[in-house]
Design an enzyme around this catalytic site. Structure first.
Site, PDB file in Angstrom:
ATOM      1  N   HIS A  77       0.861  -1.188   0.000  1.00 50.99           N
ATOM      2  CA  HIS A  77       0.000   0.000   0.000  1.00 50.99           C
ATOM      3  C   HIS A  77       0.892   1.231   0.000  1.00 50.99           C
ATOM      4  O   HIS A  77       2.014   1.205   0.509  1.00 50.99           O
ATOM      5  CB  HIS A  77      -0.882  -0.037   1.252  1.00 50.99           C
ATOM      6  N   GLN A  88      -4.779  -5.287   6.884  1.00 47.53           N
ATOM      7  CA  GLN A  88      -5.713  -6.261   6.315  1.00 47.53           C
ATOM      8  C   GLN A  88      -5.634  -7.615   7.016  1.00 47.53           C
ATOM      9  O   GLN A  88      -6.311  -8.561   6.605  1.00 47.53           O
ATOM     10  CB  GLN A  88      -5.426  -6.433   4.819  1.00 47.53           C
ATOM     11  N   LYS A 126     -11.044  -0.778   9.966  1.00 45.14           N
ATOM     12  CA  LYS A 126     -11.130  -1.973   9.133  1.00 45.14           C
ATOM     13  C   LYS A 126     -11.535  -3.202   9.946  1.00 45.14           C
ATOM     14  O   LYS A 126     -11.705  -4.287   9.379  1.00 45.14           O
ATOM     15  CB  LYS A 126      -9.795  -2.226   8.426  1.00 45.14           C
TER      16      LYS A 126
END
Length: 409
Positions: free
Chosen positions: A121, A201, A224
């Site tokens: 990212h 993630q 998230k």
């Protein structure tokens, strides 16, 4: 794991979008929030809103207990050895930047190496680019295999005795690739480098044990993982955090301030300058309670099932290109794809008209897009509240989109 019961705990999912029941497949960008997290935020603001650590009045004491109680929950959640190793920050981006600006500037110099991968990212690329520019260090990339995975042999060939920092995401936000962080950490340590892990993630979707991984730093975001926006965590081994200088100065992190010299509080507060993210931390604590009630192992198993189901159903759509590992056991609940002759933004727009929310664009991973030889992709990402029926709706929407653009052109 009763997904129907879980869905009822997310108020936002019970709605129609463009006249269709909502199918939310964008949890890799941000997850939805259960009612318990929403209530925790409301209770703080309506019942004991106050600043922490300073006041001795009742509201201040209750707020401090809530804030520091959340830190204890994070410690247990990732199995840190101490709450001193848990630093609250705005998110993964701030956490990685802090490591680069504090630890990096103090420990990286000309001729040293920083190692990352093409799948990172932007938040795990740009801080290291800037550090390399300032220090004269070299930024190196571990090459990717054809399926978007990492080879440990390539890792060994890329990391050298000049490498000071290795920073790699645990799970790719585009490819869904689950990287062998524990093995990479050992290789980094064998060469005297520290290991930084982008866990944005990973932490929401699987059990994370930072002591087992043996990583030096681990960063993740609350929004998230069913928590609020604006709150995240930097885990760091105490031996590194103790020697790091703050990058923000002001209230809360100080011990003594004189006219020309100041000293800092002990960990973790010395790295939390200014009024802390009190409500965010309390909300994150509530999110951790929720996730642990469901069970991270159950969540991971459910998402692997959805990924396998999606790969099977989506692969049957004519003109479909799916990126990342073909083996569902090697990927998390993320499927990134393109449909022949349909731009991802057009695809996402048509799906939105069907009530289906996906992500389209470069996903803050432009170097990876270049490696894939595309300018952008579409992405469907799953979480504990998604079902096979959601994927069936997606596949039906993809077929409808293809038919629509075939008729137009």
């Amino acid at each position: 794991m009763n997904v129907s019961e879980i869905r009822r705990r997310f108020p936002i999912l019970d709605q129609e979008v463009n006249g269709q029941p909502l199918v939310y497949l964008d949890s890799a960008a941000t997850s939805q929030k259960p009612l318990s997290v929403i209530q925790a935020l409301n209770e703080y603001y309506s019942g004991y809103n106050a600043n922490v650590h300073r006041g001795v009045h009742t509201l201040g004491t209750k707020a401090t207990d809530g804030y520091e109680g959340a830190r204890e929950k994070v410690k247990t959640f990732i199995n840190a050895s101490s709450t001193e190793e848990v630093i609250f920050m705005r998110g993964t981006t701030t956490a990685i930047n802090t490591v680069a600006q504090s630890y990096g500037h103090a420990n990286v110099g000309e001729g040293d190496e920083i190692v990352i991968t093409h799948m990172e990212h932007h938040s795990n690329i740009i801080p290291w680019q800037q550090l390399a520019k300032v220090t004269g260090a070299t930024l190196k990339y571990v090459p990717l295999q054809e399926d978007g995975t990492l080879s440990l042999e390539d890792v060994r060939e890329t990391i050298t005795s000049q490498t000071k920092i290795v920073s790699i995401m645990m799970v790719s936000n585009v490819l869904g690739t689950m990287n062998p962080i524990k093995e990479i950490t050992k290789i980094a340590h064998d060469h005297g480098a520290v290991m930084v892990v982008d866990g944005a993630q990973a932490a929401p979707h699987m059990k994370v044990d930072v002591q087992d991984l043996d990583c030096d730093f681990f960063a993740f975001s609350g929004h998230k993982m069913a928590g609020p926006t604006g709150i995240g965590v930097l885990y760091g081994k105490k031996k590194w955090l103790n020697n790091m200088e703050p990058v923000e100065f002001g209230g809360e992190m100080i011990d003594f301030v004189g006219l020309h010299e100041s000293t800092w509080k002990e960990l973790p507060w010395k790295l939390e300058g200014g009024t802390p993210i009190i409500a965010g931390a309390i909300g994150l604590g509530a999110a951790i309670d929720f996730l642990e009630e469901i069970g991270l192992d159950a969540i991971e198993k459910h998402e692997h099932h959805l990924a396998a189901y999606a790969l099977e159903k989506m692969s049957a759509v004519e003109g479909m290109t799916i990126y990342g590992p073909k083996d569902p056991s090697k990927r998390a609940g993320i499927v990134t794809f393109n449909l022949d002759d349909v731009h991802p933004h057009d695809l996402a727009t048509v799906l939105d008209a069907e009530g289906i929310a996906i992500r389209a664009g470069h996903h803050c991973a432009q170097p990876l897009m270049k490696w894939l030889n595309v300018s952008s992709t579409a992405r469907a990402s799953f979480y504990l509240y998604n079902t096979e029926e959601d994927i069936d709706r997606l596949v039906a929407g993809l077929v409808k989109t293809k038919e629509y653009f075939s008729d137009v052109f």
